[in-house]
Motif scaffolding. Structure first.
Motif, mmCIF file in Angstrom:
data_model
loop_
_atom_site.group_PDB
_atom_site.id
_atom_site.type_symbol
_atom_site.label_atom_id
_atom_site.label_comp_id
_atom_site.label_asym_id
_atom_site.label_seq_id
_atom_site.Cartn_x
_atom_site.Cartn_y
_atom_site.Cartn_z
ATOM 1 N N MET A 153 0.840 -1.190 0.000
ATOM 2 C CA MET A 153 0.000 0.000 0.000
ATOM 3 C C MET A 153 0.878 1.244 0.000
ATOM 4 S SD MET A 153 -3.231 -0.506 2.505
ATOM 5 C CE MET A 153 -2.851 -1.883 3.528
ATOM 6 N N ASP A 154 0.465 2.215 -0.785
ATOM 7 C CA ASP A 154 1.182 3.485 -0.829
ATOM 8 C C ASP A 154 0.405 4.475 0.028
ATOM 9 O OD1 ASP A 154 2.797 5.610 -1.467
ATOM 10 O OD2 ASP A 154 1.803 6.001 -3.370
ATOM 11 N N LEU A 155 0.811 4.612 1.284
ATOM 12 C CA LEU A 155 0.093 5.466 2.209
ATOM 13 C C LEU A 155 1.009 6.591 2.681
ATOM 14 C CD1 LEU A 155 -1.653 2.698 4.338
ATOM 15 C CD2 LEU A 155 -2.657 4.043 2.513
ATOM 16 N N GLN A 156 1.104 7.657 1.897
ATOM 17 C CA GLN A 156 1.928 8.806 2.246
ATOM 18 C C GLN A 156 1.054 10.055 2.193
ATOM 19 O OE1 GLN A 156 5.037 8.506 -0.630
ATOM 20 N NE2 GLN A 156 5.937 6.734 0.345
ATOM 21 N N PRO A 157 0.201 10.219 3.184
ATOM 22 C CA PRO A 157 -0.770 11.310 3.141
ATOM 23 C C PRO A 157 -0.163 12.674 3.460
ATOM 24 C CG PRO A 157 -0.950 10.131 5.199
ATOM 25 C CD PRO A 157 0.067 9.391 4.368
ATOM 26 N N VAL A 158 -0.856 13.698 2.978
ATOM 27 C CA VAL A 158 -0.551 15.076 3.354
ATOM 28 C C VAL A 158 -1.743 15.558 4.166
ATOM 29 C CG1 VAL A 158 -0.171 17.418 2.536
ATOM 30 C CG2 VAL A 158 0.855 15.488 1.314
ATOM 31 N N PHE A 159 -1.462 15.898 5.436
ATOM 32 C CA PHE A 159 -2.530 16.306 6.337
ATOM 33 C C PHE A 159 -2.614 17.823 6.442
ATOM 34 C CE2 PHE A 159 -1.633 12.114 8.625
ATOM 35 C CZ PHE A 159 -2.711 11.485 8.041
ATOM 36 N N ASP A 160 -3.808 18.298 6.801
ATOM 37 C CA ASP A 160 -3.981 19.722 7.093
ATOM 38 C C ASP A 160 -3.751 19.939 8.588
ATOM 39 O OD1 ASP A 160 -6.290 18.835 8.392
ATOM 40 O OD2 ASP A 160 -7.668 19.797 6.994
ATOM 41 N N SER A 161 -4.030 21.131 9.058
ATOM 42 C CA SER A 161 -3.784 21.467 10.466
ATOM 43 C C SER A 161 -4.668 20.672 11.430
ATOM 44 C CB SER A 161 -3.975 22.967 10.691
ATOM 45 O OG SER A 161 -5.310 23.329 10.404
ATOM 46 N N GLN A 162 -5.728 20.048 10.914
ATOM 47 C CA GLN A 162 -6.611 19.235 11.755
ATOM 48 C C GLN A 162 -6.190 17.765 11.777
ATOM 49 O OE1 GLN A 162 -10.401 20.078 9.955
ATOM 50 N NE2 GLN A 162 -10.610 22.017 11.030
ATOM 51 N N GLY A 163 -5.089 17.447 11.108
ATOM 52 C CA GLY A 163 -4.605 16.078 11.093
ATOM 53 C C GLY A 163 -5.395 15.167 10.176
ATOM 54 N N GLN A 164 -6.048 15.757 9.162
ATOM 55 C CA GLN A 164 -6.846 14.991 8.218
ATOM 56 C C GLN A 164 -6.314 15.219 6.808
ATOM 57 O OE1 GLN A 164 -11.081 15.660 8.816
ATOM 58 N NE2 GLN A 164 -10.676 16.217 10.928
ATOM 59 N N LEU A 165 -6.623 14.276 5.928
ATOM 60 C CA LEU A 165 -6.197 14.384 4.540
ATOM 61 C C LEU A 165 -6.633 15.734 3.980
ATOM 62 C CD1 LEU A 165 -4.785 12.693 2.330
ATOM 63 C CD2 LEU A 165 -7.066 11.986 1.586
ATOM 64 N N GLU A 166 -5.696 16.435 3.383
ATOM 65 C CA GLU A 166 -5.921 17.779 2.858
ATOM 66 C C GLU A 166 -6.755 17.727 1.571
ATOM 67 O OE1 GLU A 166 -6.283 21.399 2.727
ATOM 68 O OE2 GLU A 166 -4.544 21.081 4.003
ATOM 69 N N ILE A 167 -7.671 18.670 1.424
ATOM 70 C CA ILE A 167 -8.466 18.781 0.202
ATOM 71 C C ILE A 167 -7.506 18.931 -0.980
ATOM 72 C CG2 ILE A 167 -10.153 20.207 -1.061
ATOM 73 C CD1 ILE A 167 -11.360 18.613 1.314
ATOM 74 N N GLY A 168 -7.802 18.192 -2.064
ATOM 75 C CA GLY A 168 -6.972 18.223 -3.261
ATOM 76 C C GLY A 168 -5.910 17.147 -3.301
ATOM 77 N N GLN A 169 -5.687 16.466 -2.171
ATOM 78 C CA GLN A 169 -4.673 15.414 -2.108
ATOM 79 C C GLN A 169 -5.214 14.105 -2.700
ATOM 80 O OE1 GLN A 169 -1.362 15.576 -1.001
ATOM 81 N NE2 GLN A 169 -1.963 17.697 -1.333
ATOM 82 N N PRO A 170 -4.310 13.258 -3.204
ATOM 83 C CA PRO A 170 -4.746 11.954 -3.714
ATOM 84 C C PRO A 170 -5.159 11.025 -2.577
ATOM 85 C CG PRO A 170 -2.358 12.145 -3.833
ATOM 86 C CD PRO A 170 -2.881 13.483 -3.371
ATOM 87 N N ALA A 171 -6.063 10.139 -2.903
ATOM 88 C CA ALA A 171 -6.523 9.148 -1.924
ATOM 89 C C ALA A 171 -5.396 8.190 -1.590
ATOM 90 C CB ALA A 171 -7.707 8.366 -2.481
ATOM 91 N N PRO A 172 -5.097 7.982 -0.317
ATOM 92 C CA PRO A 172 -4.138 6.936 0.043
ATOM 93 C C PRO A 172 -4.684 5.582 -0.407
ATOM 94 C CG PRO A 172 -4.466 8.435 1.885
ATOM 95 C CD PRO A 172 -5.522 8.758 0.859
#
Length: 189
Positions: free
Chosen positions: A1-20
């Motif tokens: 699995m390719d799970l390299q997320p980019v989080f926002d300040s709330q610790g959640q996947l940032e809008i516009g980021q690809p789905a892990p």
């Protein structure tokens, strides 16, 4: 699995980021790989869910209705249970199978046993919605709508409105891209 997320300040996947990416077992005996949806759907909702949460139970019929209403238009929904079944046996894989059969889920219900997927998305609660476009870029994150109560109709249909925009080919028309997620906390190991 390719799970390299980019989080926002709330610790959640940032809008516009690809789905892990993920590949998880479904209650129907199939395995579901997120990449199988890329370019084959116009909108894909990944909703962190479970069996026991009263918020999920209140919103579950709306999830079913949404999946049925838009399936033929290029929308898919995947429900992911990441809860620790040792602490919450009602969320075990065996009980997930029972729940899906009882409710007649028209969508895959998959098990994130390691909780790796929930962590990669920054999922906080059940239900927690992550809506992606056909290229699997995040376009909406948060609640299904503004009212889980069965007795009252929602006044804002966040997920449905975002799905409509994506199905119309207008990802930039998703008016509300983030709402506060409402539900029970994910039960971490």
């Amino acid at each position: 699995m390719d799970l390299q997320p980019v989080f926002d300040s709330q610790g959640q996947l940032e809008i516009g980021q690809p789905a892990p990416g993920f590949e998880l077992p479904g209650v129907d005996g199939n395995r579901y790989n997120l990449e199988d949806y890329r370019g084959k759907v116009k909108a894909l909702a990944v909703i962190f869910s479970c069996n026991h949460c009263p918020y999920v139970i209140k919103w579950e019929d709306r999830m079913i209705d949404l999946a049925k209403e838009y399936k033929d238009r290029g929308f898919e929904l995947i429900a992911v249970c990441s809860n620790d079944p040792a602490r919450y046996p009602q969320d075990s894989f065996a009980n997930m199978k029972v729940r899906a059969r009882e409710k007649g889920f028209p969508f895959p219900y998959v098990h994130d046993e390691t909780q790796e997927v929930a962590r990669a998305y920054g999922a906080k609660v059940t239900p927690h919605v992550f809506l992606f476009d056909g290229d699997l870029k995040l376009r909406y994150r948060g609640a299904i709508d503004d009212n889980p109560d069965l007795e009252n109709r929602p006044t804002a249909n966040y997920l449905k409105d975002a799905v409509e925009a994506l199905l119309a080919g207008e990802p930039d028309a998703v008016g509300t891209s983030k709402t506060r997620e409402v539900g029970c906390s994910i039960k971490w190991k």
